[in-house]
Motif scaffolding. Sequence first.
Motif, PDB file in Angstrom:
ATOM      1  N   ALA A   1      -1.190   8.647   6.615  1.00 12.41           N
ATOM      2  CA  ALA A   1      -2.962   8.351   5.876  1.00 12.41           C
ATOM      3  C   ALA A   1      -1.931   8.627   4.353  1.00 12.41           C
ATOM      4  O   ALA A   1      -2.510   7.864   3.111  1.00 12.41           O
ATOM      5  CB  ALA A   1      -3.545   9.775   5.686  1.00 12.41           C
ATOM      6  N   SER A   2      -0.709   9.057   4.385  1.00 13.25           N
ATOM      7  CA  SER A   2      -0.363   9.485   2.596  1.00 13.25           C
ATOM      8  C   SER A   2       0.351   8.099   2.248  1.00 13.25           C
ATOM      9  O   SER A   2      -0.253   7.872   1.430  1.00 13.25           O
ATOM     10  CB  SER A   2       1.353  10.563   3.188  1.00 13.25           C
ATOM     11  OG  SER A   2       0.548  11.680   3.390  1.00 13.25           O
TER      12      SER A   2
ATOM     13  N   SER B   1      -1.920   6.009  -0.500  1.00 19.52           N
ATOM     14  CA  SER B   1      -1.211   5.915  -2.301  1.00 19.52           C
ATOM     15  C   SER B   1      -1.026   4.380  -2.174  1.00 19.52           C
ATOM     16  O   SER B   1      -1.654   3.608  -3.234  1.00 19.52           O
ATOM     17  CB  SER B   1       0.338   5.947  -2.360  1.00 19.52           C
ATOM     18  OG  SER B   1       1.261   5.529  -1.190  1.00 19.52           O
ATOM     19  N   ALA B   2      -1.451   3.127  -1.135  1.00 17.11           N
ATOM     20  CA  ALA B   2      -1.357   1.666  -1.285  1.00 17.11           C
ATOM     21  C   ALA B   2      -2.865   1.878  -1.951  1.00 17.11           C
ATOM     22  O   ALA B   2      -2.458   0.756  -2.395  1.00 17.11           O
ATOM     23  CB  ALA B   2      -1.025   1.369  -0.033  1.00 17.11           C
ATOM     24  N   TYR B   3      -3.905   2.470  -1.293  1.00 13.12           N
ATOM     25  CA  TYR B   3      -5.098   1.857  -0.953  1.00 13.12           C
ATOM     26  C   TYR B   3      -5.561   2.468  -2.803  1.00 13.12           C
ATOM     27  O   TYR B   3      -6.112   1.693  -4.214  1.00 13.12           O
ATOM     28  CB  TYR B   3      -6.080   3.253  -0.177  1.00 13.12           C
ATOM     29  CG  TYR B   3      -6.808   2.851  -0.511  1.00 13.12           C
ATOM     30  CD1 TYR B   3      -8.577   1.658  -0.335  1.00 13.12           C
ATOM     31  CD2 TYR B   3      -8.328   3.541  -1.635  1.00 13.12           C
ATOM     32  CE1 TYR B   3      -9.212   1.358  -0.757  1.00 13.12           C
ATOM     33  CE2 TYR B   3      -9.535   3.530  -1.693  1.00 13.12           C
ATOM     34  CZ  TYR B   3      -9.739   2.204  -1.142  1.00 13.12           C
ATOM     35  OH  TYR B   3     -11.337   2.245  -1.559  1.00 13.12           O
TER      36      TYR B   3
ATOM     37  N   ASN C   1      -3.209  -2.171  -3.707  1.00 14.69           N
ATOM     38  CA  ASN C   1      -2.174  -3.114  -2.849  1.00 14.69           C
ATOM     39  C   ASN C   1      -3.153  -2.778  -1.292  1.00 14.69           C
ATOM     40  O   ASN C   1      -2.668  -2.423  -0.450  1.00 14.69           O
ATOM     41  CB  ASN C   1      -0.915  -2.422  -2.193  1.00 14.69           C
ATOM     42  CG  ASN C   1       0.366  -2.823  -1.398  1.00 14.69           C
ATOM     43  OD1 ASN C   1      -0.339  -4.040  -1.179  1.00 14.69           O
ATOM     44  ND2 ASN C   1       1.418  -3.227  -2.080  1.00 14.69           N
ATOM     45  N   THR C   2      -3.952  -3.875  -0.430  1.00 16.52           N
ATOM     46  CA  THR C   2      -4.654  -3.886   0.611  1.00 16.52           C
ATOM     47  C   THR C   2      -3.888  -4.335   1.953  1.00 16.52           C
ATOM     48  O   THR C   2      -4.041  -3.512   2.955  1.00 16.52           O
ATOM     49  CB  THR C   2      -6.132  -4.396   0.550  1.00 16.52           C
ATOM     50  OG1 THR C   2      -5.169  -5.752   0.134  1.00 16.52           O
ATOM     51  CG2 THR C   2      -7.167  -4.227  -0.274  1.00 16.52           C
ATOM     52  N   GLU C   3      -3.101  -5.097   1.378  1.00 16.89           N
ATOM     53  CA  GLU C   3      -2.329  -5.551   2.593  1.00 16.89           C
ATOM     54  C   GLU C   3      -1.270  -4.311   3.296  1.00 16.89           C
ATOM     55  O   GLU C   3      -1.036  -4.614   3.623  1.00 16.89           O
ATOM     56  CB  GLU C   3      -1.093  -5.998   2.324  1.00 16.89           C
ATOM     57  CG  GLU C   3      -0.167  -6.836   3.212  1.00 16.89           C
ATOM     58  CD  GLU C   3       0.674  -8.430   2.538  1.00 16.89           C
ATOM     59  OE1 GLU C   3       1.814  -8.779   3.590  1.00 16.89           O
ATOM     60  OE2 GLU C   3       0.389  -8.675   1.836  1.00 16.89           O
ATOM     61  N   ARG C   4      -0.651  -3.171   2.298  1.00 15.32           N
ATOM     62  CA  ARG C   4      -0.155  -2.565   2.506  1.00 15.32           C
ATOM     63  C   ARG C   4      -0.777  -1.141   3.195  1.00 15.32           C
ATOM     64  O   ARG C   4      -0.632  -0.530   4.023  1.00 15.32           O
ATOM     65  CB  ARG C   4       1.080  -1.624   1.742  1.00 15.32           C
ATOM     66  CG  ARG C   4       1.978  -0.895   2.316  1.00 15.32           C
ATOM     67  CD  ARG C   4       2.758  -0.171   0.979  1.00 15.32           C
ATOM     68  NE  ARG C   4       3.552   1.026   1.205  1.00 15.32           N
ATOM     69  CZ  ARG C   4       3.855   1.866   0.474  1.00 15.32           C
ATOM     70  NH1 ARG C   4       3.016   1.613  -1.020  1.00 15.32           N
ATOM     71  NH2 ARG C   4       4.386   2.614   0.895  1.00 15.32           N
TER      72      ARG C   4
END
Length: 133
Positions: free
Chosen positions: A53-54, A58-60, A64-67
């Motif tokens: 989740a960390s 941070s990607a969300y 950065n939806t792929e990450r």
Amino acid sequence: MCKRFYLLLCVVWREFQQNAKWESGLYISEYTQGPHDWAKFYLPTIGWVYADASFGGSAYRGHNTERWKYYFGNLDIFRMPANDDIQADFTVAKKQLRADPIDNQRGEFESNQRSFRFNELDWNVTLIGFEFL
């Protein structure tokens, strides 16, 4: 902070009568090194699935939806799992109270008289080399 994410994720997942585990260890890349926590969820048709989740969060936040999707089902190669049980017994039994009651990612330090808290110690991780094999 990552420890809180995973304890919360495991509690929520278990509230839905699903198996969930916490796991921790070291995250080591060419840019950063240090302790980290993540979760595992059991899906009957797949088995144990990882979630971070960390890193996913941070990607969300960075759009950065792929990450973001990757970290809810996968882990990267830069992890060294060290713990998968809370308050597990040590190989050498402690005489004093534990400094970290959860996972001991940095170990425990004590003398015959007392335990040492992490803020009493000089603790540093230094990457000596990093090579893709």
